[in-house]
Write a protein that holds these residues in place. Sequence first.
Motif, PDB file in Angstrom:
ATOM      1  N   LEU A   4      40.037  26.271  48.299  1.00  0.00           N
ATOM      2  CA  LEU A   4      38.895  25.712  47.576  1.00  0.00           C
ATOM      3  C   LEU A   4      38.489  24.355  48.154  1.00  0.00           C
ATOM      4  O   LEU A   4      37.298  24.052  48.271  1.00  0.00           O
ATOM      5  CB  LEU A   4      39.233  25.578  46.089  1.00  0.00           C
ATOM      6  CG  LEU A   4      39.381  26.900  45.318  1.00  0.00           C
ATOM      7  CD1 LEU A   4      39.925  26.656  43.922  1.00  0.00           C
ATOM      8  CD2 LEU A   4      38.041  27.617  45.257  1.00  0.00           C
ATOM      9  N   LYS A   5      39.491  23.555  48.536  1.00  0.00           N
ATOM     10  CA  LYS A   5      39.191  22.275  49.185  1.00  0.00           C
ATOM     11  C   LYS A   5      38.440  22.490  50.482  1.00  0.00           C
ATOM     12  O   LYS A   5      37.464  21.790  50.790  1.00  0.00           O
ATOM     13  CB  LYS A   5      40.479  21.494  49.452  1.00  0.00           C
ATOM     14  CG  LYS A   5      41.050  20.754  48.261  1.00  0.00           C
ATOM     15  CD  LYS A   5      42.229  19.902  48.698  1.00  0.00           C
ATOM     16  CE  LYS A   5      42.803  19.098  47.538  1.00  0.00           C
ATOM     17  NZ  LYS A   5      43.928  18.245  47.973  1.00  0.00           N
ATOM     18  N   ALA A   6      38.893  23.466  51.265  1.00  0.00           N
ATOM     19  CA  ALA A   6      38.245  23.756  52.544  1.00  0.00           C
ATOM     20  C   ALA A   6      36.810  24.215  52.343  1.00  0.00           C
ATOM     21  O   ALA A   6      35.958  24.024  53.231  1.00  0.00           O
ATOM     22  CB  ALA A   6      39.033  24.822  53.296  1.00  0.00           C
ATOM     23  N   ALA A   7      36.542  24.816  51.187  1.00  0.00           N
ATOM     24  CA  ALA A   7      35.182  25.256  50.870  1.00  0.00           C
ATOM     25  C   ALA A   7      34.332  24.131  50.304  1.00  0.00           C
ATOM     26  O   ALA A   7      33.178  24.357  49.919  1.00  0.00           O
ATOM     27  CB  ALA A   7      35.237  26.417  49.886  1.00  0.00           C
ATOM     28  N   GLY A   8      34.906  22.934  50.232  1.00  0.00           N
ATOM     29  CA  GLY A   8      34.142  21.775  49.789  1.00  0.00           C
ATOM     30  C   GLY A   8      34.276  21.422  48.327  1.00  0.00           C
ATOM     31  O   GLY A   8      33.612  20.494  47.853  1.00  0.00           O
ATOM     32  N   ARG A   9      35.153  22.106  47.614  1.00  0.00           N
ATOM     33  CA  ARG A   9      35.327  21.799  46.196  1.00  0.00           C
ATOM     34  C   ARG A   9      36.391  20.713  46.031  1.00  0.00           C
ATOM     35  O   ARG A   9      37.404  20.711  46.726  1.00  0.00           O
ATOM     36  CB  ARG A   9      35.714  23.058  45.418  1.00  0.00           C
ATOM     37  CG  ARG A   9      34.580  24.069  45.354  1.00  0.00           C
ATOM     38  CD  ARG A   9      34.978  25.326  44.624  1.00  0.00           C
ATOM     39  NE  ARG A   9      35.373  25.091  43.239  1.00  0.00           N
ATOM     40  CZ  ARG A   9      35.734  26.072  42.406  1.00  0.00           C
ATOM     41  NH1 ARG A   9      35.745  27.329  42.822  1.00  0.00           N
ATOM     42  NH2 ARG A   9      36.081  25.787  41.165  1.00  0.00           N
ATOM     43  N   PRO A  10      36.175  19.786  45.122  1.00  0.00           N
ATOM     44  CA  PRO A  10      37.078  18.626  44.972  1.00  0.00           C
ATOM     45  C   PRO A  10      38.319  18.940  44.144  1.00  0.00           C
ATOM     46  O   PRO A  10      38.561  18.343  43.086  1.00  0.00           O
ATOM     47  CB  PRO A  10      36.189  17.600  44.275  1.00  0.00           C
ATOM     48  CG  PRO A  10      35.277  18.423  43.422  1.00  0.00           C
ATOM     49  CD  PRO A  10      34.993  19.682  44.226  1.00  0.00           C
ATOM     50  N   VAL A  11      39.130  19.869  44.615  1.00  0.00           N
ATOM     51  CA  VAL A  11      40.299  20.306  43.864  1.00  0.00           C
ATOM     52  C   VAL A  11      41.428  19.290  44.003  1.00  0.00           C
ATOM     53  O   VAL A  11      41.699  18.775  45.088  1.00  0.00           O
ATOM     54  CB  VAL A  11      40.775  21.685  44.365  1.00  0.00           C
ATOM     55  CG1 VAL A  11      42.086  22.081  43.692  1.00  0.00           C
ATOM     56  CG2 VAL A  11      39.709  22.734  44.101  1.00  0.00           C
ATOM     57  N   ILE A  12      42.082  19.007  42.887  1.00  0.00           N
ATOM     58  CA  ILE A  12      43.296  18.192  42.878  1.00  0.00           C
ATOM     59  C   ILE A  12      44.466  19.148  42.723  1.00  0.00           C
ATOM     60  O   ILE A  12      44.546  19.888  41.748  1.00  0.00           O
ATOM     61  CB  ILE A  12      43.292  17.170  41.714  1.00  0.00           C
ATOM     62  CG1 ILE A  12      42.070  16.258  41.794  1.00  0.00           C
ATOM     63  CG2 ILE A  12      44.594  16.365  41.735  1.00  0.00           C
ATOM     64  CD1 ILE A  12      42.033  15.350  43.000  1.00  0.00           C
ATOM     65  N   GLY A  13      45.382  19.145  43.691  1.00  0.00           N
ATOM     66  CA  GLY A  13      46.481  20.101  43.676  1.00  0.00           C
ATOM     67  C   GLY A  13      47.793  19.491  43.207  1.00  0.00           C
ATOM     68  O   GLY A  13      48.354  18.630  43.883  1.00  0.00           O
ATOM     69  N   PHE A  14      48.277  19.952  42.054  1.00  0.00           N
ATOM     70  CA  PHE A  14      49.597  19.566  41.563  1.00  0.00           C
ATOM     71  C   PHE A  14      50.609  20.690  41.803  1.00  0.00           C
ATOM     72  O   PHE A  14      51.662  20.722  41.193  1.00  0.00           O
ATOM     73  CB  PHE A  14      49.548  19.285  40.060  1.00  0.00           C
ATOM     74  CG  PHE A  14      48.818  18.025  39.671  1.00  0.00           C
ATOM     75  CD1 PHE A  14      49.437  16.792  39.783  1.00  0.00           C
ATOM     76  CD2 PHE A  14      47.518  18.081  39.189  1.00  0.00           C
ATOM     77  CE1 PHE A  14      48.774  15.629  39.406  1.00  0.00           C
ATOM     78  CE2 PHE A  14      46.848  16.925  38.807  1.00  0.00           C
ATOM     79  CZ  PHE A  14      47.473  15.694  38.925  1.00  0.00           C
ATOM     80  N   GLY A  15      50.256  21.634  42.700  1.00  0.00           N
ATOM     81  CA  GLY A  15      51.051  22.844  42.814  1.00  0.00           C
ATOM     82  C   GLY A  15      52.288  22.746  43.670  1.00  0.00           C
ATOM     83  O   GLY A  15      53.390  23.069  43.228  1.00  0.00           O
ATOM     84  N   ALA A  16      52.139  22.324  44.923  1.00  0.00           N
ATOM     85  CA  ALA A  16      53.256  22.409  45.867  1.00  0.00           C
ATOM     86  C   ALA A  16      54.189  21.217  45.757  1.00  0.00           C
ATOM     87  O   ALA A  16      53.761  20.088  45.526  1.00  0.00           O
ATOM     88  CB  ALA A  16      52.730  22.518  47.295  1.00  0.00           C
ATOM     89  N   GLY A  17      55.485  21.494  45.949  1.00  0.00           N
ATOM     90  CA  GLY A  17      56.487  20.429  45.974  1.00  0.00           C
ATOM     91  C   GLY A  17      56.587  19.861  47.372  1.00  0.00           C
ATOM     92  O   GLY A  17      57.553  20.145  48.093  1.00  0.00           O
ATOM     93  N   GLU A  18      55.613  19.060  47.737  1.00  0.00           N
ATOM     94  CA  GLU A  18      55.521  18.588  49.114  1.00  0.00           C
ATOM     95  C   GLU A  18      55.142  17.107  49.135  1.00  0.00           C
ATOM     96  O   GLU A  18      54.046  16.745  48.724  1.00  0.00           O
ATOM     97  CB  GLU A  18      54.468  19.410  49.862  1.00  0.00           C
ATOM     98  CG  GLU A  18      54.342  19.068  51.316  1.00  0.00           C
ATOM     99  CD  GLU A  18      53.480  20.069  52.061  1.00  0.00           C
ATOM    100  OE1 GLU A  18      53.906  20.501  53.139  1.00  0.00           O
ATOM    101  OE2 GLU A  18      52.383  20.416  51.564  1.00  0.00           O
ATOM    102  N   PRO A  19      56.058  16.244  49.601  1.00  0.00           N
ATOM    103  CA  PRO A  19      55.720  14.817  49.677  1.00  0.00           C
ATOM    104  C   PRO A  19      54.448  14.590  50.498  1.00  0.00           C
ATOM    105  O   PRO A  19      54.222  15.269  51.505  1.00  0.00           O
ATOM    106  CB  PRO A  19      56.936  14.199  50.374  1.00  0.00           C
ATOM    107  CG  PRO A  19      58.053  15.148  50.079  1.00  0.00           C
ATOM    108  CD  PRO A  19      57.433  16.510  50.068  1.00  0.00           C
ATOM    109  N   ASP A  20      53.633  13.646  50.054  1.00  0.00           N
ATOM    110  CA  ASP A  20      52.382  13.369  50.766  1.00  0.00           C
ATOM    111  C   ASP A  20      52.572  12.359  51.892  1.00  0.00           C
ATOM    112  O   ASP A  20      51.603  11.955  52.526  1.00  0.00           O
ATOM    113  CB  ASP A  20      51.327  12.850  49.788  1.00  0.00           C
ATOM    114  CG  ASP A  20      51.723  11.550  49.099  1.00  0.00           C
ATOM    115  OD1 ASP A  20      52.881  11.459  48.647  1.00  0.00           O
ATOM    116  OD2 ASP A  20      50.888  10.632  49.011  1.00  0.00           O
TER     117      ASP A  20
END
Length: 405
Positions: free
Chosen positions: A28-44
């Motif tokens: 969805l982000k790649a499609a230009g939508r401003p999604v906030i992802g709380f899904g993956a357990g991945e340090p930023d």
Amino acid sequence: MPAARVSQRISAIAESATLAVDAKAKALKAAGRPVIGFGAGEPDFPTPGYIVQAAIEAASQPKYHRYSPAGGLPELKQAIVDKTLRDSGYKAEASQVLVTNGGKQAVYNTFATLVDPGDEVIVPTPFWTTYPEAIRLAGGVPVEVFAGPEQDYLVTVEQLEAALTERTKILLFVSPSNPTGSVYSPEQVREIGLWAASKGLWVVTDEIYEHLTYDGVPFTSIATAVPELGDQVVILNGVAKTYAMTGWRVGWMIGPADVIKAATNLQSHATSNVSNIPQVAALAAVSGPLTAVDEMKVAFDRRRKAIVAGLNAIDGVECPTPKGAFYVYADVRGLLGKEFETANGTVRPQTSAELAALILDEVEVAVVPGEAFGPSGYLRLSYALGDDDLATGVARLQGFLGKAK
């Protein structure tokens, strides 16, 4: 009737819910939508520079362009032994270490090596979504033991005893926990370990979040705290969370030499050696300082406090304060069945899966529903994302969920 195109064993596997949510959010982000992802357990955070540099230098050395031992580079295995003694006080030999393609392969290898068809594995619940699938693939039976927020998501010996049968072979033990962030106290670890030892059970302990605890809460390795377990304990770990190396895919298992030899035989046919370049990077990581994780913990702690406060400000949401990892596990049972106004009319989600889908559609926030980890009625949110994104995401949740009737 024609034979099925896909085997029953593989058809029965559920897709990783956490990766599915993350993939949808990224699409969805790649499609230009401003999604906030709380899904993956991945340090930023980026992988520390000295680790990256070690990999760059290794890539230019022809010896790393070839096959290496299926069980791992000898120097990395020894470094894992040294790191384990340093961090948890557990003493092992290099022959007791198998380097794997990420923590998931360590999980799979362990259950494939220990479990026979029909063997039962006690799985404290909420659980990480991969555990029961790996157990079933090995022919085992996961036995869920649920502890709710009133217990801080921590199971008791009494619950474990009630789940014990003559087919029980293994207790899975995870502290700090994914998905809840809960951490067992040293006393609780000791009590549970002694119980398992008294029943002759194996203990498989996932310690990948060992360095991520807060509020002065200590990490306690059950393998060290309960020497009575003897040679019936397997430790799972990896570099992904501690060193922000999720994409490098290096994990390991530590266990009795015969079990590790058998698991290495399995891996020799499945994948052979882990890519040498990430192995050299992992060597630099485990041999180096813990400065990077200490710096990340400052940010994680700040975000932990912010997300707990933000979620608890929403009527119908109860969010215990986690003591480890980088997840919160919010109780949203108070929102199920409530009315939410959408562009398509009034919606009344009956499950946390329905609520999570509604949240993504309406306010473009990705969370993982409790069905991925056990019973419905909960949402897991990772706070391993930037402060600004976290604040924006929580504000969207407050604005939407706060209007429930």
